[in-house]
Design a protein around this motif. Structure first.
Motif, PDB file in Angstrom:
ATOM      1  N   PHE A 169       0.791  -1.227   0.000  1.00  0.00           N
ATOM      2  CA  PHE A 169       0.000   0.000   0.000  1.00  0.00           C
ATOM      3  C   PHE A 169       0.825   1.281   0.000  1.00  0.00           C
ATOM      4  O   PHE A 169       0.401   2.275  -0.580  1.00  0.00           O
ATOM      5  CB  PHE A 169      -0.998  -0.012   1.159  1.00  0.00           C
ATOM      6  CG  PHE A 169      -2.186  -0.876   0.854  1.00  0.00           C
ATOM      7  CD1 PHE A 169      -3.072  -0.533  -0.151  1.00  0.00           C
ATOM      8  CD2 PHE A 169      -2.398  -2.066   1.542  1.00  0.00           C
ATOM      9  CE1 PHE A 169      -4.160  -1.337  -0.468  1.00  0.00           C
ATOM     10  CE2 PHE A 169      -3.485  -2.880   1.233  1.00  0.00           C
ATOM     11  CZ  PHE A 169      -4.361  -2.515   0.231  1.00  0.00           C
ATOM     12  N   ASP A 170       1.990   1.288   0.640  1.00  0.00           N
ATOM     13  CA  ASP A 170       2.806   2.516   0.606  1.00  0.00           C
ATOM     14  C   ASP A 170       3.045   2.939  -0.829  1.00  0.00           C
ATOM     15  O   ASP A 170       2.813   4.088  -1.203  1.00  0.00           O
ATOM     16  CB  ASP A 170       4.163   2.280   1.287  1.00  0.00           C
ATOM     17  CG  ASP A 170       4.085   2.546   2.790  1.00  0.00           C
ATOM     18  OD1 ASP A 170       3.002   2.966   3.253  1.00  0.00           O
ATOM     19  OD2 ASP A 170       5.102   2.318   3.477  1.00  0.00           O
ATOM     20  N   GLU A 171       3.501   1.982  -1.635  1.00  0.00           N
ATOM     21  CA  GLU A 171       3.824   2.276  -3.020  1.00  0.00           C
ATOM     22  C   GLU A 171       2.563   2.573  -3.832  1.00  0.00           C
ATOM     23  O   GLU A 171       2.504   3.559  -4.573  1.00  0.00           O
ATOM     24  CB  GLU A 171       4.559   1.082  -3.658  1.00  0.00           C
ATOM     25  CG  GLU A 171       5.950   0.813  -3.087  1.00  0.00           C
ATOM     26  CD  GLU A 171       5.946  -0.108  -1.854  1.00  0.00           C
ATOM     27  OE1 GLU A 171       4.894  -0.194  -1.171  1.00  0.00           O
ATOM     28  OE2 GLU A 171       6.992  -0.726  -1.574  1.00  0.00           O
ATOM     29  N   LEU A 172       1.552   1.726  -3.683  1.00  0.00           N
ATOM     30  CA  LEU A 172       0.326   1.888  -4.487  1.00  0.00           C
ATOM     31  C   LEU A 172      -0.369   3.214  -4.176  1.00  0.00           C
ATOM     32  O   LEU A 172      -0.798   3.933  -5.076  1.00  0.00           O
ATOM     33  CB  LEU A 172      -0.632   0.714  -4.242  1.00  0.00           C
ATOM     34  CG  LEU A 172      -0.133  -0.674  -4.690  1.00  0.00           C
ATOM     35  CD1 LEU A 172      -1.103  -1.765  -4.228  1.00  0.00           C
ATOM     36  CD2 LEU A 172       0.053  -0.732  -6.210  1.00  0.00           C
ATOM     37  N   CYS A 173      -0.470   3.553  -2.882  1.00  0.00           N
ATOM     38  CA  CYS A 173      -1.150   4.801  -2.492  1.00  0.00           C
ATOM     39  C   CYS A 173      -0.370   6.020  -2.985  1.00  0.00           C
ATOM     40  O   CYS A 173      -0.967   7.010  -3.419  1.00  0.00           O
ATOM     41  CB  CYS A 173      -1.345   4.871  -0.980  1.00  0.00           C
ATOM     42  SG  CYS A 173      -2.499   3.636  -0.359  1.00  0.00           S
ATOM     43  N   ALA A 174       0.972   5.935  -2.940  1.00  0.00           N
ATOM     44  CA  ALA A 174       1.791   7.063  -3.398  1.00  0.00           C
ATOM     45  C   ALA A 174       1.574   7.296  -4.894  1.00  0.00           C
ATOM     46  O   ALA A 174       1.435   8.445  -5.339  1.00  0.00           O
ATOM     47  CB  ALA A 174       3.270   6.801  -3.103  1.00  0.00           C
ATOM     48  N   ILE A 175       1.539   6.218  -5.659  1.00  0.00           N
ATOM     49  CA  ILE A 175       1.337   6.350  -7.111  1.00  0.00           C
ATOM     50  C   ILE A 175      -0.064   6.920  -7.393  1.00  0.00           C
ATOM     51  O   ILE A 175      -0.234   7.802  -8.238  1.00  0.00           O
ATOM     52  CB  ILE A 175       1.524   4.992  -7.823  1.00  0.00           C
ATOM     53  CG1 ILE A 175       2.961   4.496  -7.634  1.00  0.00           C
ATOM     54  CG2 ILE A 175       1.187   5.101  -9.307  1.00  0.00           C
ATOM     55  CD1 ILE A 175       3.182   3.040  -8.030  1.00  0.00           C
ATOM     56  N   ALA A 176      -1.052   6.423  -6.669  1.00  0.00           N
ATOM     57  CA  ALA A 176      -2.428   6.917  -6.852  1.00  0.00           C
ATOM     58  C   ALA A 176      -2.480   8.417  -6.583  1.00  0.00           C
ATOM     59  O   ALA A 176      -3.065   9.186  -7.356  1.00  0.00           O
ATOM     60  CB  ALA A 176      -3.382   6.167  -5.928  1.00  0.00           C
ATOM     61  N   GLU A 177      -1.839   8.820  -5.490  1.00  0.00           N
ATOM     62  CA  GLU A 177      -1.871  10.232  -5.112  1.00  0.00           C
ATOM     63  C   GLU A 177      -1.192  11.105  -6.168  1.00  0.00           C
ATOM     64  O   GLU A 177      -1.714  12.152  -6.544  1.00  0.00           O
ATOM     65  CB  GLU A 177      -1.195  10.393  -3.747  1.00  0.00           C
ATOM     66  CG  GLU A 177      -1.443  11.749  -3.149  1.00  0.00           C
ATOM     67  CD  GLU A 177      -1.078  11.794  -1.667  1.00  0.00           C
ATOM     68  OE1 GLU A 177      -0.856  12.915  -1.166  1.00  0.00           O
ATOM     69  OE2 GLU A 177      -1.004  10.723  -1.031  1.00  0.00           O
ATOM     70  N   GLU A 178      -0.034  10.640  -6.647  1.00  0.00           N
ATOM     71  CA  GLU A 178       0.692  11.356  -7.703  1.00  0.00           C
ATOM     72  C   GLU A 178      -0.207  11.663  -8.895  1.00  0.00           C
ATOM     73  O   GLU A 178      -0.043  12.680  -9.558  1.00  0.00           O
ATOM     74  CB  GLU A 178       1.802  10.451  -8.226  1.00  0.00           C
ATOM     75  CG  GLU A 178       3.210  10.834  -7.892  1.00  0.00           C
ATOM     76  CD  GLU A 178       4.154   9.726  -8.340  1.00  0.00           C
ATOM     77  OE1 GLU A 178       4.281   9.527  -9.567  1.00  0.00           O
ATOM     78  OE2 GLU A 178       4.721   9.030  -7.459  1.00  0.00           O
ATOM     79  N   HIS A 179      -1.122  10.735  -9.185  1.00  0.00           N
ATOM     80  CA  HIS A 179      -1.958  10.879 -10.382  1.00  0.00           C
ATOM     81  C   HIS A 179      -3.376  11.308 -10.063  1.00  0.00           C
ATOM     82  O   HIS A 179      -4.255  11.272 -10.919  1.00  0.00           O
ATOM     83  CB  HIS A 179      -1.964   9.566 -11.178  1.00  0.00           C
ATOM     84  CG  HIS A 179      -0.629   9.246 -11.762  1.00  0.00           C
ATOM     85  ND1 HIS A 179       0.348   8.557 -11.086  1.00  0.00           N
ATOM     86  CD2 HIS A 179      -0.079   9.568 -12.960  1.00  0.00           C
ATOM     87  CE1 HIS A 179       1.424   8.450 -11.845  1.00  0.00           C
ATOM     88  NE2 HIS A 179       1.191   9.055 -12.984  1.00  0.00           N
TER      89      HIS A 179
END
Ligand SMILES: *Cc1c(COP(=O)(O)O)cnc(C)c1O
Length: 410
Positions: free
Chosen positions: A145-155
């Protein structure tokens, strides 16, 4: 046959009742709240919110219904692209189709068997305006989730978390079912706790919870008569089902402990076999161990071929394959199951995009192709299987399962 077959079938994962369930069902009956309104519903919503730490819980007839309302809440419209976990149960994806949107399947990673953040990043390069991501936690193991949430937020994208299989699992101390803006859990008969059926939408957004509650009860407007301004659904949980769920909730942690013991016993029992268990990030996550799975080492796979409806394999000394192990378990009256066949390999999704960390993952016949990298979902599907994981299985019975699996490699 080397062993006697089990007299009573060893199930993959069957309901485990404790007695309180029938008390709450009886209460519903005695008080005549045989409806989609009542104390059991209020109480299970409170219990789910309390357990997960999500502010609002809306009790529904099933997890699929919860995902459908989540997709609607996320604003998904006809023809929209939605990034979605690829190796999962079809219910993760179906609600995207209910809204006539287009799922784009994101490949899997080897550390947790969930959506690969590197493939998700690639997908945003290919389809930058995508606004919704549906992430499942496979077999009770939290995704990255750290990685997935960060990518989601970026976009600026919204995450819908499909925590149907992972109730009670944690990632960095936080319960799954709280990482999305909208989240779904399930009380289907084979889940970690069950109502025989049932599900819930979890969210911190009060307005969204109210909308979901209204949509789930045919979208009645606040008026003295049946007034309607938008389409509705009959998705509300029954107060009888809620009684079963209410009786199960106090036993969630006990079920998780039993499932974990099963996982550990398999791990120990297979330590001399060329296999590994379904992995998780032990430093930061604690799965609910819903299903124990194994993955056969590449060089210990005998030849196995699967068509759309059939399988065949050639037995080989020192090697085995999922088809051989599943067939052998069935012969002894034990239930295993193949890994969820990835959605991008399903005939109905033939023309949907599939993205690996290398980019377009379509047009391959093998998990590994020089220059195209690896199709992780295809690889895990071909080498993995779910083992009998019923929490009523005794240690003795499980030892026999372990012996049966070991015998496949002889
Ligand atoms: C069980 C399950 C669902 C659906 O839940 P139901 O309550 O059966 O509708 C959704 N997603 C996953 C990953 C599941 O395993």
């Amino acid at each position: 046959m080397k062993f006697n077959a089990f007299e009573n079938k060893i199930w993959l994962s069957s309901p485990t009742m404790h007695g309180e369930e029938i008390k709450y069902v009886n209460e519903a009956y005695e008080t005549n709240w045989m409806s989609t309104v009542g104390e059991n519903i209020n109480e299970v919503e409170r219990l789910a919110a309390e357990k997960t730490g999500c502010k609002y819980a809306v009790a529904l007839s099933c997890g699929t219904g919860a995902l459908h309302l989540a997709v609607k809440l996320a604003g998904v419209k006809e023809s929209d692209r939605v990034f979605c976990t690829d190796m999962t149960f079809a219910a993760t994806v179906n609600p995207i189709l209910y809204e006539k949107a287009v799922p784009i399947f994101i490949d899997t990673e080897y550390d947790t068997w969930n959506m690969d953040p590197a493939a998700l990043r690639k997908a945003f390069e290919m389809y930058p305006d995508t606004k919704v991501i549906v992430v499942a936690n496979l077999y009770g193991t939290p995704a990255k989730f750290d990685e997935l949430c960060a990518i989601a937020e970026e976009h600026g994208a919204v995450i819908i978390e499909d925590a149907a299989e992972s109730l009670g699992a944690t990632y960095k101390g936080r319960q799954t079912g709280t990482f999305g803006t909208y989240n779904a859990i399930s009380f289907n008969g084979n889940k970690i706790i069950t109502g025989s059926s049932g599900g819930m939408l979890l969210t911190d957004d009060k307005e969204a919870a109210n909308k979901a509650r209204k949509w789930s009860t045919q979208s009645r407007e606040n008026a003295p008569w049946y007034q309607h301004e938008e389409v509705g659904y009959n998705y509300r949980m029954s107060n009888v089902i809620a009684g079963v769920v209410r009786g199960q909730f106090p036993h969630l942690e006990e079920h998780i402990a039993q499932k974990k013991a099963i996982y550990e016993r398999y791990k120990e029992g297979f330590k001399n076999l060329p296999v590994s268990m379904n992995p998780y990030q032990a430093e930061i996550s604690e799965p609910n161990f819903w299903l124990s799975c194994m993955l056969i080492d590449e060089n210990a796979m005998c030849k196995q071929v699967r068509s759309d409806s059939d399988t065949c394999y050639i037995s080989e000394h020192g090697k085995s394959c999922p088809s051989e192990i599943l067939e052998t378990l069935a012969k002894y009256n034990a239930e295993g199951r193949p890994i969820w066949k990835p959605m991008h390999l399903q005939p109905m999704y033939r023309s949907n995009p599939f993205v690996t960390r290398e980019g377009n993952g379509r047009g391959r016949t093998n998990a590994y192709i020089e220059g195209k990298g690896i199709d992780v979902g295809m690889d895990i599907f071909s080498r993995g299987l779910c083992l009998p994981s019923d929490n009523k299985m005794t240690a003795e019975e499980q030892n026999k399962i372990i012996d049966i699996v070991c015998s496949c490699f002889e």
